[in-house]
Design an enzyme around this catalytic site. Structure first.
Site, short mmCIF file in Angstrom:
data_model
loop_
_atom_site.label_atom_id
_atom_site.label_comp_id
_atom_site.label_asym_id
_atom_site.label_seq_id
_atom_site.Cartn_x
_atom_site.Cartn_y
_atom_site.Cartn_z
N GLU A 76 56.64 32.84 79.33
CA GLU A 76 57.69 33.00 78.32
C GLU A 76 58.79 31.97 78.52
OE1 GLU A 76 58.75 33.42 75.50
OE2 GLU A 76 58.72 35.60 75.21
N HIS A 105 51.86 41.16 75.82
CA HIS A 105 51.84 42.15 76.89
C HIS A 105 52.42 43.48 76.41
CE1 HIS A 105 56.20 41.91 77.42
NE2 HIS A 105 56.07 40.59 77.28
#
Length: 421
Positions: free
Chosen positions: A301, A225
């Site tokens: 994550e 990202h």
């Protein structure tokens, strides 16, 4: 009390498609002279690599039990499956519903104190690997593996470091005679029904040789990202704290990535972590390509527990002992109930297997985070957990891994940021 008979079990499993046509192989060896005492292999129909590997372990342990039913044994299991080795050693949790019953079955075959597990590189597991491929080849012909036709032991180069100081407790001739009985019993125990008919399958070549035509791989373009406000400050930002949005810089990075993928024209599907920064990055690309974004929870994550939002220096100051332990072992979780890297690897592996099965032969953009990308790269290379600390992944960088039908991955790109320049 009799001296335990020392043995080595090498086991492997494979799936041509993951899931796909699958088989396993296992061999029982005398560590003193690496003599083969028993072999087992079986085509098991459609299954995943992990299931096939567990089935290989079970077959190897059962072969030991059948060879020496009344003799205490000390077995060293050697496998190139990090998942099976770590789970059976008790270092990784077993969360996948398909793995739990297999692990429980394996644990019941011999006393836990008599079995140890060791991870080995694939190149050192050629005997079991060839048995597994022989079983899959037989399945492709609508047959089951024939122990009389096996070439695994003959073609395996004996370069293992297996020698033990403890000599075997019984006459070698007895073990060899018992091996023939085990092979016959294993063959008789296989289902009588023929495997599904298919075209002849070929054993994939490994190394620099020309590989067989395995068709188009599932190709994962791994996009980290774009930046958030926490990124330039190098703060821990996982799935256990806030859910920050992209910064202005991060939005520009996402737009650059979108233009690059549009120019490339190869992305067919987009899958994102559920966290906001990834969804925003994925949506920027999806809007440019006219595709939809699917969310995969396994791509989130790491949960960094109480370290969320802190810098490395702040964690060192407040939780120094925990940080040192975390850096030393993939099994240690961050302070306050976060996830260990071992737990993340198990989650990411399961997500990878689901996505490979869903997108076989397609090119998929996976928008995710540092740890999942590094984990996918590490697993593709067969690298140890500490390799996570030796990779650099910049915001909005692209890495690529392709997964072929024989289960072999190929790392094609790492941390490419050329589209941001």
């Amino acid at each position: 009390m009799p001296v335990p008979r020392r043995l080595v079990v090498e086991a492997d499993g494979g799936s041509r498609g993951n899931p796909g046509p699958a088989g396993y192989g296992a061999v029982v060896l005398d560590p003193l002279d690496t003599a083969t005492l028993a072999e087992a292999a079986e085509y098991i129909g459609v299954a995943t690599n992990n299931v096939a590997e567990y089935r290989g372990l079970i077959a190897g342990l059962k072969a030991v039990r059948d060879l020496f039913p009344d003799t205490p044994v000390q077995v060293r299991v050697r496998m190139d499956s990090k998942l099976v080795v770590e789970q059976m050693s008790g270092r990784w949790k077993i969360k996948h519903p398909d793995m739990k019953p297999l692990a429980e079955e394996a644990a019941r075959i011999l006393p836990a104190s008599s079995v140890t597990y060791e991870w080995i590189p694939r190149a050192e597991n050629k005997h079991a690997d060839r048995l597994a491929n022989e079983a899959m080849d037989a399945g492709g012909r609508g047959e089951q593996w024939d122990p009389g036709a096996s070439t695994a032991d003959v073609e395996t180069t004996r370069t293992r470091v297996l020698h033990e100081e403890q000599p075997p407790s019984g006459p070698p001739g007895d073990a060899v005679a018992g091996a023939a009985k085990v092979r016959a019993a294993l063959a008789a125990a296989r289902p009588a029904t023929a495997a599904p008919q298919a075209g002849p399958a070929e054993t994939p070549q490994v190394g620099w040789g020309t590989a067989p035509d395995l068709g188009a791989p599932a190709t994962f373009l791994l996009l980290r990202h774009g930046e958030t406000a926490l990124t330039p400050e190098k703060r821990f930002s996982g799935s256990g704290g806030g859910d920050p949005e992209l910064s202005a810089t991060g939005r520009r990075q996402a737009a650059c990535a979108a233009e690059a993928f549009a120019a490339r024209g190869t992305v067919q599907e987009i899958v994102s972590s559920p966290l906001r920064r990834c969804r925003e990055t994925a949506e920027a690309v999806a809007g440019r390509l006219g595709l939809e974004v699917r969310v995969e929870d396994g791509l989130r994550e790491t949960d960094f527990g109480l370290w969320e939002g802190l810098t490395f220096a702040e964690v060192r100051e407040r939780h120094g002992a925990d940080l040192t332990a975390w850096l030393a072992s993939p099994d240690v979780a961050p302070t306050g109930g976060g996830e260990s890297f071992a737990e993340v690897a198990e989650r990411v592996s399961a997500a990878r297997d689901r996505l490979i099965a869903r997108y076989a032969g397609r090119t998929v953009l996976l928008v995710t985070h540092v740890t999942p990308i590094k984990t996918l790269v590490r697993l593709a290379l067969g690298a140890p957990p500490e390799s996570l600390y030796r990779m650099e992944l910049s915001p909005a960088s692209v890495s690529t891994v392709a997964y072929y039908a024989d289960g072999n991955p190929s790392l094609r790109l790492l941390n490419d940021t050329s589209h941001l320049r």
